[in-house]
Motif scaffolding. Structure first.
Motif, PDB file in Angstrom:
ATOM      1  N   GLY A 452       0.838  -1.198   0.000  1.00 32.06           N
ATOM      2  CA  GLY A 452       0.000   0.000   0.000  1.00 32.06           C
ATOM      3  C   GLY A 452       0.866   1.239   0.000  1.00 32.06           C
ATOM      4  O   GLY A 452       2.099   1.165   0.013  1.00 32.06           O
ATOM      5  N   ARG A 453       0.204   2.396   0.018  1.00 29.75           N
ATOM      6  CA  ARG A 453       0.911   3.678  -0.037  1.00 29.75           C
ATOM      7  C   ARG A 453       0.950   4.290   1.358  1.00 29.75           C
ATOM      8  O   ARG A 453      -0.109   4.602   1.924  1.00 29.75           O
ATOM      9  CB  ARG A 453       0.190   4.617  -1.001  1.00 29.75           C
ATOM     10  N   ARG A 455       1.856   7.281   3.996  1.00 31.99           N
ATOM     11  CA  ARG A 455       1.994   8.734   3.919  1.00 31.99           C
ATOM     12  C   ARG A 455       3.414   9.163   4.283  1.00 31.99           C
ATOM     13  O   ARG A 455       3.982   8.697   5.256  1.00 31.99           O
ATOM     14  CB  ARG A 455       0.994   9.405   4.866  1.00 31.99           C
ATOM     15  N   ASP A 468      -0.705   2.058   8.628  1.00 31.90           N
ATOM     16  CA  ASP A 468      -1.492   3.191   8.166  1.00 31.90           C
ATOM     17  C   ASP A 468      -1.460   3.337   6.647  1.00 31.90           C
ATOM     18  O   ASP A 468      -2.017   4.302   6.096  1.00 31.90           O
ATOM     19  CB  ASP A 468      -0.970   4.489   8.801  1.00 31.90           C
ATOM     20  N   ARG A 470      -2.349   3.136   2.800  1.00 36.41           N
ATOM     21  CA  ARG A 470      -3.661   3.160   2.156  1.00 36.41           C
ATOM     22  C   ARG A 470      -3.683   2.225   0.961  1.00 36.41           C
ATOM     23  O   ARG A 470      -2.741   2.175   0.184  1.00 36.41           O
ATOM     24  CB  ARG A 470      -3.975   4.593   1.703  1.00 36.41           C
ATOM     25  N   TRP A 588      -7.884   8.832  -6.595  1.00 37.20           N
ATOM     26  CA  TRP A 588      -6.925   8.371  -5.577  1.00 37.20           C
ATOM     27  C   TRP A 588      -6.075   9.540  -5.131  1.00 37.20           C
ATOM     28  O   TRP A 588      -5.276  10.071  -5.892  1.00 37.20           O
ATOM     29  CB  TRP A 588      -6.058   7.266  -6.143  1.00 37.20           C
TER      30      TRP A 588
END
Length: 600
Positions: A452-453, A455, A468, A470, A588
């Protein structure tokens, strides 16, 4: 000869020589490194090589005899196994100062074959040990010609430590009866220990022999750190003089070596019976593995010191020819020596002429003064071998491995116990089996992740490590940290489907982050085809990103590239994600500094 120079040539500062680019390296010079060295020999090296050879001789004689006795053959054959291999390696070996000869790490392996088959017949023991050397030599030569010098790298460091610690314990236990001045009739380390304990309890110890051996061992260990002081020579000479002057052989029953036969080793084919072929072949193969593992490590160490390159394949050929020569001239299997090589280096050795000088000096001893060592006590010889076995034991680095990764530490312990309990030959088989299992396990149950991406962090990352992170709605990015092959194909299939099943949103694309995948075999290729069918039936498209070109080539041969279509392959994960976002009109929100082209 060339003009005088102080030391062998080395690489320029800041450079490491990886290949010999001389003209004769591609021709005859490749197979005769010794002649190539001779062509560039400097006169100034001669006095260093002569002196180092004489100093080396002080170790070659007692150590050669001690390791011969530890290997189950008469002491004289340890000197035969010293003379011929040193000359052979000087011609065919690529390392400048490596010293070859009888070695404690091979003693247990040789003894494990020789002792049960010889039936106490010395000549039969010599023939068996000689044929093992020939088998070992042939294996090394063939492996070197086939450029298989990398095979010893398949054994991890913990497994090598475990094996060598087991060998050290086996050798040490085998020498205790001689050290205490009695003999036992048992086979195998555990049975030996039981027999030794029984003999000690029954009071069979010859305390005079024990004190001679103990004094010899103490002197060797105390002087071991002083490279320029011949501790073994001093200890053995002292023990021999004491036995001679005090007449301990007659008065106290201290067993001694006795007079050595006069003369040099001669060519002789070591004939064995058909019943001996299988154990000798197995033992010879084990010797080849152990001796080349030791030799390659030591060779690399000294090559690094001089910043020169040593071809591991030629090293295998040189070691093989030395073993072959030893077996054909009444010797037994040999290896490099981590105790004699430093002595040669400290004495100023420049080239393999040092070994030739040592071999000639040992030969002169046999011709001129064969009775010089007749009063050498067996307990002192046992002390020499015990000191060497102690030097083989690795504890410090195992502590480091225990702190870093305990399961590898316990692998090492299992190897040690396996060698000590099962024996040297079986222990080698166990070490190889564990190495194969360890290798397969890493590929069989590799790590995998859904990406996932996160932050503030560029790229895509494991959502387990970044809780965390996304996930893009409708997209699963799956990473597999290993090659795809028959052993892990089914597991890959299961984990991909699990990743799809646990997705928080209905999945439209599954992107395989294929950068870690370095190979695909037929079984895994068929699995990918089945996976593609399963995903298509669920309305999910399979895409692949960052796949290496060699892996793509395999997929083309297997027909998968055409099945998936060129459009299914993307050079980067960002490109695959961009294509998904564009084709499915998914909004997105990327952080401003990490936005993909066209998707702010």
């Amino acid at each position: 000869m060339s003009q005088p120079d102080a030391s062998p040539p080395a690489a320029e500062p800041g450079r490491i020589v990886r290949r010999d680019t001389s003209e004769d390296q591609a021709g005859w010079g490749r197979w005769f490194p010794g002649l190539r060295t001779l062509r560039g020999y400097h006169v100034a090296w001669l006095r260093h090589d002569l002196m180092a050879g004489l100093v080396l001789t002080t170790m070659l004689v007692p150590v050669g005899i001690a390791y011969a006795v530890a290997s189950g053959v008469p002491g004289i054959y340890g000197l035969y196994a010293t003379i011929v291999p040193l000359i052979a390696y000087a011609l065919f070996g690529p390392s400048r100062i490596l010293v070859l000869g009888p070695d404690s790490s091979l003693a247990a392996v040789i003894l494990a074959v020789v002792l049960p088959l010889s039936g106490g017949d010395p000549q039969r023991a010599v023939a068996l040990a000689g044929m093992m050397a020939i088998v070992s030599g042939a294996v090394c030569i063939l492996a070197g010609i086939a450029r298989l010098g990398f095979i010893t790298e398949l054994l991890s460091k913990p497994i090598r430590y475990g094996y060598m610690n087991g060998i050290a314990l086996t050798v040490l236990i085998s020498q205790l009866p001689k050290f205490f001045g009695f003999s036992i009739d048992a086979e195998g380390p555990l049975r030996n220990l039981w027999a030794i304990a029984s003999a000690l309890i029954e009071g069979k110890t010859n305390w005079t022999a024990f004190m001679v051996g103990a004094a010899t061992l103490v002197v060797i260990l105390l002087l071991k750190g002083h490279k320029r002081i011949p501790g073994i020579l001093i200890a053995v000479a002292g023990a021999t003089i004491a036995v001679d002057v005090l007449d301990l052989a007659a008065r106290a029953g201290v067993k001694v070596l006795g007079p050595l036969p006069q003369g040099l080793p001669s060519f002789a084919i070591p004939w064995i019976t058909s019943a001996d072929i299988v154990p000798v072949l197995i033992g010879g193969g084990a010797v080849a593995l152990v001796s080349f593992a030791d030799t390659s490590v030591l060779s690399r160490v000294y090559a690094a010191r001089t910043r020169t390159y040593v071809d591991p394949n030629q090293e295998m050929v040189g070691l093989g020819i030395a073993n072959l020569a030893s077996g054909l001239f009444q010797g037994f299997a040999i290896s490099s020596s981590s105790s004699r090589t430093p002595v040669a280096e400290a004495a100023g050795a420049k080239t393999q002429l040092t070994g030739v000088v040592g071999a000639v000096a040992v030969a002169l001893l046999l011709v001129v003064a064969p009775n010089l060592l007749q009063d050498l006590p067996n307990s002192a010889l046992a002390a020499v071998v015990i000191a060497s076995a102690i030097g083989l034991i690795e504890i410090t680095d195992l502590r480091r491995i225990y702190r870093m990764q305990r399961w590898e530490f316990w692998l090492s312990i299992v190897c040690t116990v396996g060698v000590a309990v099962l024996g040297a030959i079986e222990g080698i088989g166990l070490a190889i089996l564990i190495a194969v299992i360890e290798f397969l396990w890493d590929g069989w149950r590799p790590y995998s992740a859904v990406l996932g991406r996160a932050r503030g962090v560029r790229g895509f990352h494991d959502i387990k490590r970044y809780p965390d992170a996304r996930l893009i709605p409708g997209l699963v990015i799956f990473r597999w940290d290993a090659s795809l092959f028959f052993a892990n194909a089914e597991l890959f299939h299961e984990r991909v489907l699990d990743a799809v099943a646990t997705s928080p949103t209905p999945v439209r694309w599954l992107v395989l982050a294929a950068e870690p995948v370095t190979s695909v075999d037929v079984t895994s290729a068929d699995m990918l085809a089945e996976l593609d069918d399963t995903l298509k039936a669920a309305g999910i498209e399979l895409r692949l990103a960052e796949m290496k070109d060699p892996v793509k080539d395999k997929l083309k041969r297997f027909g998968l590239f055409e099945r998936f279509g060129e459009a299914a392959f993307y050079p980067t994960l960002n490109a695959a994600v961009s294509a998904y976002l564009a084709s499915h009109a998914v909004e997105w929100p990327y952080p401003e500094e990490e936005a993909l082209p066209g998707h702010r």
